[in-house]
Structure formats: structure tokens, C-alpha cells
Design an enzyme around this catalytic site. Structure first.
Site, PDB file in Angstrom:
ATOM      1  N   ASP A  52       0.822  -1.205   0.000  1.00  0.00           N
ATOM      2  CA  ASP A  52       0.000   0.000   0.000  1.00  0.00           C
ATOM      3  C   ASP A  52       0.855   1.253   0.000  1.00  0.00           C
ATOM      4  O   ASP A  52       2.056   1.219   0.297  1.00  0.00           O
ATOM      5  CB  ASP A  52      -0.899   0.018   1.248  1.00  0.00           C
ATOM      6  CG  ASP A  52      -1.928  -1.090   1.241  1.00  0.00           C
ATOM      7  OD1 ASP A  52      -2.265  -1.581   0.147  1.00  0.00           O
ATOM      8  OD2 ASP A  52      -2.392  -1.462   2.337  1.00  0.00           O
ATOM      9  N   TYR A 110       6.196 -10.106   7.714  1.00  0.00           N
ATOM     10  CA  TYR A 110       5.959  -8.674   7.841  1.00  0.00           C
ATOM     11  C   TYR A 110       6.301  -8.213   9.251  1.00  0.00           C
ATOM     12  O   TYR A 110       6.221  -8.989  10.218  1.00  0.00           O
ATOM     13  CB  TYR A 110       4.490  -8.339   7.561  1.00  0.00           C
ATOM     14  CG  TYR A 110       4.129  -8.293   6.099  1.00  0.00           C
ATOM     15  CD1 TYR A 110       4.235  -7.112   5.369  1.00  0.00           C
ATOM     16  CD2 TYR A 110       3.664  -9.427   5.446  1.00  0.00           C
ATOM     17  CE1 TYR A 110       3.906  -7.071   4.022  1.00  0.00           C
ATOM     18  CE2 TYR A 110       3.326  -9.398   4.098  1.00  0.00           C
ATOM     19  CZ  TYR A 110       3.446  -8.214   3.396  1.00  0.00           C
ATOM     20  OH  TYR A 110       3.122  -8.177   2.056  1.00  0.00           O
TER      21      TYR A 110
END
Length: 247
Positions: A52, A110
């Protein structure tokens, strides 16, 4: 024809995610422009993941085809001389033609960074989520373990009309305080794949649990509900890093 795998790091603050954009600048736009110049050809890049706007990467893998004989070490040097300072190529190698940065990937890790301090840190602006309230680390760590395993993560997907298979396997979810700075809390999660906004929603849900907005034992019920409205907020993007990619 050569197939080349490269690994890079980037600060995503100035970009609208990795993916190529028509009316904005994505990391892919920059890479393809510079690689096409370097190899004197029209290069299309395959990324390991979409990210994003504002999301960062400590390790991001991409692949591309070229007929140019330029050695890989010269690709690293050449690209780093052409790319802006917020993107760096770490390594490069020739790989089999059937390798694809996205479809050959077996897992990703992540990291979500939280600056847990009453006072903001200008050196972490756009690189960590500033959370000025108390964090109950044992509580959050315990709740995070309910996310580990194979589950349907529809409740943790940011796309309203999710059509793909929403079952994913989370290998681990660690909640740690950084050794170098006790005010930095790290959420580190590894899985075989992630849905849109999944890590950010998991982070936001754990923050809601910390605040008492969601019961500490509610994660199994949220998963079972398959309803995005049952989970917490979507945490801000700039705390998120793609940390490692596994093949």
C-alpha cells in the site's frame, strides 16, 4: 533470454505502493524506467507482493526478463546509481526461466513498528506508528497467538467483496520490544500468504484489545464470524514493513 531475480529495500513514504500506477508513482514505475534505460530494452517487472501507499520494505524481491548480457553485479551498481535514495538494490542473480517473484514465493514475513512513547520521534515520522498510551505487552502477545495457525481470515481482509480463497496459515506472530530502543514495539508475523490489509487489520485489532474495545479472548470469534466489522481498525500504513520473502 535471461530471467533475473533481484532484492531491494525501500522507504515507501513517497510512493503509492509497489504496483505500477497510471496517475501516480509506484515503485514499479521507477524500476521499469531505470531497468529499461540500463538494458536498452522494454523491461517489465514482476513483484513479489503489492504494498500500500506509505508501506516500506526491508526485503522485497522482484524478477524480470532481459536479453542484455550485463552481469548481475553491474545491474546492482548501475541501478543503484540511477535510483532515488529511498530505493536500494541489495542483490541480483540469474534464475531459471520459470521463476516468478510472486508465484514462486512460499511465504513472507511482515513487521509492524509501533513507537510507544508519550513523545513523538521526528526521526521515526512515517516509519513507525506513534502510540502514546500504555501497551500491555503480555496481553497483546497472548491475543496474537490466537491468530497463529490455519484460518479463514475474511474478518481481517480490507476488501469488502473478497472473492479469492481467504484461508491462510500464520506460522508465528511475535510481539517484541526492540533491543535498541525500549519504546519501539515490533509485531512480526510470518505466513504463507496475506490478504489485502491483513497485517494492518491484525495490528489494529490487537491495539483495540489493548484498549479494551475488543475482549482479550475475542480473536477466535472474530475469525469464525468472517465479518470485517468484527475486527479492529486498519492500522496506519507507514508502520508496516515487508521484512523477508521466502522461496
Amino acid at each position: 533470454m535471461r530471467n533475473i531475480k533481484a532484492v531491494m529495500s525501500y522507504d515507501g513514504t513517497a510512493y503509492h505502493g509497489f504496483q505500477r500506477q497510471e496517475n501516480a508513482v509506484g515503485i514499479q514505475n521507477i524500476l521499469e524506467e531505470k531497468l529499461s534505460y540500463l538494458t536498452n530494452g522494454d523491461v517489465k517487472v514482476n513483484g513479489c507482493s503489492r504494498t500500500d501507499t506509505g508501506v516500506h520494505a526491508n526485503e522485497y524481491c522482484f524478477s524480470f526478463n532481459t536479453e542484455h548480457p550485463i552481469p548481475c553485479n553491474n545491474i546492482v551498481r548501475g541501478l543503484n546509481s540511477l535510483l532515488p535514495d529511498d530505493i536500494a538494490i541489495r542483490s541480483c542473480e540469474d534464475v531459471p526461466l520459470d521463476f516468478h517473484a510472486r508465484y514462486s514465493c512460499k511465504g513472507k514475513e511482515y513487521m509492524y513498528l509501533i513507537l510507544n512513547s508519550p513523545v513523538k520521534d521526528p526521526f521515526l515520522a512515517n516509519r513507525a506508528f506513534h502510540y502514546p498510551y500504555s501497551l500491555d505487552i503480555p496481553l497483546i502477545r497472548k491475543a496474537a497467538q490466537d491468530l497463529v495457525g490455519t484460518h479463514d481470515f475474511t474478518s481481517f481482509c480490507g476488501t469488502a467483496n473478497q472473492k479469492e480463497n481467504s484461508v491462510r496459515t500464520i506460522e508465528y506472530f511475535k510481539v517484541e520490544t526492540a533491543a535498541e530502543n525500549e519504546n519501539i514495539v515490533k509485531f512480526i508475523v510470518k505466513g504463507d500468504g496475506f490478504l489485502y490489509n491483513m497485517v494492518r487489520i491484525m495490528a489494529g485489532t490487537l491495539i483495540y484489545i489493548n484498549e479494551g474495545r475488543i475482549p482479550a479472548d475475542a480473536v477466535p470469534y472474530i475469525l469464525e464470524a468472517k465479518d470485517r466489522n468484527k475486527a479492529g481498525k486498519t492500522a496506519v500504513p507507514y508502520g508496516l514493513y515487508l521484512n523477508r520473502v521466502y522461496y
